[in-house]
Design an enzyme around this catalytic site. Sequence first.
Site, PDB file in Angstrom:
ATOM      1  N   THR A 163      -2.439 -24.260   6.532  1.00 40.72           N
ATOM      2  CA  THR A 163      -1.486 -23.320   7.138  1.00 40.72           C
ATOM      3  C   THR A 163      -2.195 -22.123   7.766  1.00 40.72           C
ATOM      4  O   THR A 163      -3.161 -21.593   7.213  1.00 40.72           O
ATOM      5  CB  THR A 163      -0.491 -22.821   6.060  1.00 40.72           C
ATOM      6  OG1 THR A 163       0.118 -23.961   5.454  1.00 40.72           O
ATOM      7  CG2 THR A 163       0.585 -21.937   6.655  1.00 40.72           C
ATOM      8  N   GLN A 214      36.926 -23.091 -18.501  1.00 42.41           N
ATOM      9  CA  GLN A 214      36.601 -24.187 -17.581  1.00 42.41           C
ATOM     10  C   GLN A 214      35.568 -23.764 -16.529  1.00 42.41           C
ATOM     11  O   GLN A 214      34.719 -24.561 -16.120  1.00 42.41           O
ATOM     12  CB  GLN A 214      37.886 -24.652 -16.896  1.00 42.41           C
ATOM     13  CG  GLN A 214      37.708 -25.933 -16.121  1.00 42.41           C
ATOM     14  CD  GLN A 214      38.973 -26.328 -15.386  1.00 42.41           C
ATOM     15  OE1 GLN A 214      39.557 -25.519 -14.666  1.00 42.41           O
ATOM     16  NE2 GLN A 214      39.395 -27.547 -15.566  1.00 42.41           N
ATOM     17  N   GLN A 233      24.127 -16.836 -13.918  1.00 45.23           N
ATOM     18  CA  GLN A 233      25.537 -16.421 -13.881  1.00 45.23           C
ATOM     19  C   GLN A 233      26.175 -16.532 -15.268  1.00 45.23           C
ATOM     20  O   GLN A 233      26.903 -15.635 -15.697  1.00 45.23           O
ATOM     21  CB  GLN A 233      26.285 -17.308 -12.863  1.00 45.23           C
ATOM     22  CG  GLN A 233      27.668 -16.807 -12.493  1.00 45.23           C
ATOM     23  CD  GLN A 233      27.614 -15.528 -11.669  1.00 45.23           C
ATOM     24  OE1 GLN A 233      26.565 -15.135 -11.171  1.00 45.23           O
ATOM     25  NE2 GLN A 233      28.745 -14.865 -11.566  1.00 45.23           N
ATOM     26  N   GLU A 261       4.959 -27.092   0.763  1.00 40.68           N
ATOM     27  CA  GLU A 261       4.792 -28.544   0.885  1.00 40.68           C
ATOM     28  C   GLU A 261       5.960 -29.195   1.621  1.00 40.68           C
ATOM     29  O   GLU A 261       6.488 -30.228   1.207  1.00 40.68           O
ATOM     30  CB  GLU A 261       4.567 -29.163  -0.498  1.00 40.68           C
ATOM     31  CG  GLU A 261       3.298 -28.592  -1.119  1.00 40.68           C
ATOM     32  CD  GLU A 261       2.612 -29.508  -2.112  1.00 40.68           C
ATOM     33  OE1 GLU A 261       2.857 -30.711  -2.073  1.00 40.68           O
ATOM     34  OE2 GLU A 261       1.839 -28.981  -2.909  1.00 40.68           O
ATOM     35  N   GLU A 317      14.146 -27.793   5.580  1.00 36.77           N
ATOM     36  CA  GLU A 317      14.501 -28.234   6.943  1.00 36.77           C
ATOM     37  C   GLU A 317      13.576 -29.349   7.410  1.00 36.77           C
ATOM     38  O   GLU A 317      14.009 -30.301   8.067  1.00 36.77           O
ATOM     39  CB  GLU A 317      14.435 -27.050   7.921  1.00 36.77           C
ATOM     40  CG  GLU A 317      15.486 -25.968   7.686  1.00 36.77           C
ATOM     41  CD  GLU A 317      15.223 -25.123   6.433  1.00 36.77           C
ATOM     42  OE1 GLU A 317      14.046 -24.991   6.008  1.00 36.77           O
ATOM     43  OE2 GLU A 317      16.204 -24.599   5.862  1.00 36.77           O
TER      44      GLU A 317
HETATM   45  C1  FAD Z   1       3.427 -19.414  -2.293  1.00 38.37           C
HETATM   46  C2  FAD Z   1       2.983 -20.340  -1.208  1.00 38.37           C
HETATM   47  C3  FAD Z   1       1.911 -21.202  -1.437  1.00 38.37           C
HETATM   48  C4  FAD Z   1       1.435 -22.018  -0.399  1.00 38.37           C
HETATM   49  N1  FAD Z   1       0.315 -22.797  -0.609  1.00 38.37           N
HETATM   50  C5  FAD Z   1      -0.290 -23.396   0.468  1.00 38.37           C
HETATM   51  C6  FAD Z   1      -1.588 -24.016   0.338  1.00 38.37           C
HETATM   52  O1  FAD Z   1      -2.172 -24.081  -0.753  1.00 38.37           O
HETATM   53  N2  FAD Z   1      -2.183 -24.512   1.454  1.00 38.37           N
HETATM   54  C7  FAD Z   1      -1.580 -24.485   2.681  1.00 38.37           C
HETATM   55  O2  FAD Z   1      -2.183 -24.962   3.652  1.00 38.37           O
HETATM   56  N3  FAD Z   1      -0.341 -23.917   2.829  1.00 38.37           N
HETATM   57  C8  FAD Z   1       0.305 -23.371   1.757  1.00 38.37           C
HETATM   58  N4  FAD Z   1       1.540 -22.762   1.903  1.00 38.37           N
HETATM   59  C9  FAD Z   1       2.167 -22.742   3.230  1.00 38.37           C
HETATM   60  C10 FAD Z   1       3.468 -23.515   3.295  1.00 38.37           C
HETATM   61  O3  FAD Z   1       3.215 -24.888   3.286  1.00 38.37           O
HETATM   62  C11 FAD Z   1       4.213 -23.009   4.550  1.00 38.37           C
HETATM   63  O4  FAD Z   1       4.679 -21.719   4.250  1.00 38.37           O
HETATM   64  C12 FAD Z   1       5.366 -23.917   4.905  1.00 38.37           C
HETATM   65  O5  FAD Z   1       4.896 -25.147   5.402  1.00 38.37           O
HETATM   66  C13 FAD Z   1       6.284 -23.286   5.973  1.00 38.37           C
HETATM   67  O6  FAD Z   1       5.539 -22.787   7.019  1.00 38.37           O
HETATM   68  P1  FAD Z   1       5.825 -21.279   7.543  1.00 38.37           P
HETATM   69  O7  FAD Z   1       5.784 -20.390   6.370  1.00 38.37           O
HETATM   70  O8  FAD Z   1       4.870 -21.002   8.653  1.00 38.37           O
HETATM   71  O9  FAD Z   1       7.284 -21.291   8.098  1.00 38.37           O
HETATM   72  P2  FAD Z   1       7.721 -21.771   9.567  1.00 38.37           P
HETATM   73  O10 FAD Z   1       7.122 -23.098   9.850  1.00 38.37           O
HETATM   74  O11 FAD Z   1       7.478 -20.666  10.524  1.00 38.37           O
HETATM   75  O12 FAD Z   1       9.275 -21.942   9.371  1.00 38.37           O
HETATM   76  C14 FAD Z   1      10.214 -20.857   9.441  1.00 38.37           C
HETATM   77  C15 FAD Z   1      11.601 -21.465   9.321  1.00 38.37           C
HETATM   78  O13 FAD Z   1      11.852 -22.359  10.419  1.00 38.37           O
HETATM   79  C16 FAD Z   1      12.157 -23.655   9.947  1.00 38.37           C
HETATM   80  N5  FAD Z   1      11.615 -24.642  10.869  1.00 38.37           N
HETATM   81  C17 FAD Z   1      10.345 -24.743  11.321  1.00 38.37           C
HETATM   82  N6  FAD Z   1      10.230 -25.788  12.150  1.00 38.37           N
HETATM   83  C18 FAD Z   1      11.434 -26.394  12.197  1.00 38.37           C
HETATM   84  C19 FAD Z   1      11.975 -27.540  12.857  1.00 38.37           C
HETATM   85  N7  FAD Z   1      11.211 -28.308  13.648  1.00 38.37           N
HETATM   86  N8  FAD Z   1      13.279 -27.857  12.670  1.00 38.37           N
HETATM   87  C20 FAD Z   1      14.047 -27.077  11.875  1.00 38.37           C
HETATM   88  N9  FAD Z   1      13.622 -25.994  11.224  1.00 38.37           N
HETATM   89  C21 FAD Z   1      12.326 -25.657  11.371  1.00 38.37           C
HETATM   90  C22 FAD Z   1      11.509 -23.737   8.563  1.00 38.37           C
HETATM   91  O14 FAD Z   1      12.100 -24.736   7.756  1.00 38.37           O
HETATM   92  C23 FAD Z   1      11.778 -22.320   8.051  1.00 38.37           C
HETATM   93  O15 FAD Z   1      13.080 -22.222   7.593  1.00 38.37           O
HETATM   94  C24 FAD Z   1       2.083 -22.007   0.858  1.00 38.37           C
HETATM   95  C25 FAD Z   1       3.202 -21.165   1.063  1.00 38.37           C
HETATM   96  C26 FAD Z   1       3.639 -20.343   0.049  1.00 38.37           C
HETATM   97  C27 FAD Z   1       4.802 -19.450   0.328  1.00 38.37           C
END
Ligand code: FAD
Length: 389
Positions: free
Chosen positions: A129, A279, A336, A363, A367
Amino acid sequence: MDFSLSTEERQIRDTIRSFIEREVMPLEPDVLRNERAGRPGLEPQVVRDLRQKAKSMGFWGINTPEEYGGAALGPLMSAIIAMETGRTFVPFTFGGTADNILYAGNDDQKRRYLIPTIEGERRSCFAITEPGAGSDARSIRTRAVKDGSEWVINGEKTFITGGNEADFVMVFAVTDPDKGADGGVTCFLADRDMGWKSEPIPTMGQWGPASLVFEDVRVPEENILGELGKGFELAMQWIGQGRYMIPARAIGAAERMLQMAVDYAKIRHSMGHPIAEYQAIQWMIADSQVEIEAAKWLTLYAAWRVQQRMDARHASSIAKLNGADMANQVVDRVLQIHGGMGYTKELPIERWYRELRLLRIFEGTDEIQRRTIARNLLKGHARLGTIGE
Ligand SMILES: Cc1cc2nc3c(=O)[nH]c(=O)nc-3n(C[C@H](O)[C@H](O)[C@H](O)COP(=O)(O)OP(=O)(O)OC[C@H]3O[C@@H](n4cnc5c(N)ncnc54)[C@H](O)[C@@H]3O)c2cc1C
């Protein structure tokens, strides 16, 4: 079709359960105290001691091949064991494991990286990432350029789990910009003393990832993991292989918390009755149990497919999406049911609430899992109406 565990599998499950209850759960108050004081939940020495204790009982390298000293219990048993370890928020995992893609190394790389990682002498991290490429991992821009017998890496990685503690990184960089992810990305094994820097990223949970900066980091040619240009496939292998382990741990946490809610509902009185009699509370308990059971069988099915060496990608996406959502629903209901107490730091529910939120992001976000599942159906890679095929 047989849903039961064999006698041996049940024995392993029960032994792990009593180990977690006897040795690990008692550390929960210490973990809460340490974390709230801004310290790591467990001292590294405590983790090492626990791992040694587990090793003396045969629990070392749960899914590691026997030739590397592991127990090689297989994906199904690994999932069942993760459900047991997930019952506690103590940050403990069994020792004797290494990232699956390190097995792709040559003999020299296995000696320098794989075996010391299995032995707990070295710590790895996995870095694909970047600030500009998360879900869209194909767009990474970290660049590696050949200079003599070395590659010079420049770029930034973000959110790297264990990136601040690791002494080497499996870093993915573009070696051929024309090909990009289709044959132009390579995985390098880069030691920290080759010059990359890390900076912790504070998050809402206890999961402390780091950003990694590469400025003219020189990595020798022999540190390419796998083949030049085949790094993207390795990255997908790393992410895909154990995807069922994420919902597996979440199931353990959800079951433990639901039990807390059941117990609390029986002793907490409101308007002259235990809240368990209402309930509104019963439905939250019932919905949670239904969702946990559904997640359990989806997860075991995905693990079973891996065990059978079948294509498990579709089943794993379904299990991950469902399990992450289930855990977030259940922790919210459990909070809750505990009312104001659920919101306090006296109970661990708020900690779980913050930690489990991550499952919907890393991972492969919710989405991205939905996108994968829909595309598999639309393109005919997956079919409806199948059972175990
Ligand atoms: C605590 C933590 C640990 C992590 N550990 C690792 C690690 O060890 N190694 C590593 O390489 N990465 C790691 N990551 C990275 C993680 O895999 C990414 O954060 C994740 O893949 C999402 O990428 P982003 O944060 O750039 O979000 P973005 O890709 O920018 O997404 C933002 C939003 O847009 C949505 N979106 C994006 N593209 C699309 C699409 N085509 N269609 C619909 N919706 C979409 C996403 O679902 C999300 O809601 C980690 C992240 C966190 C928070």
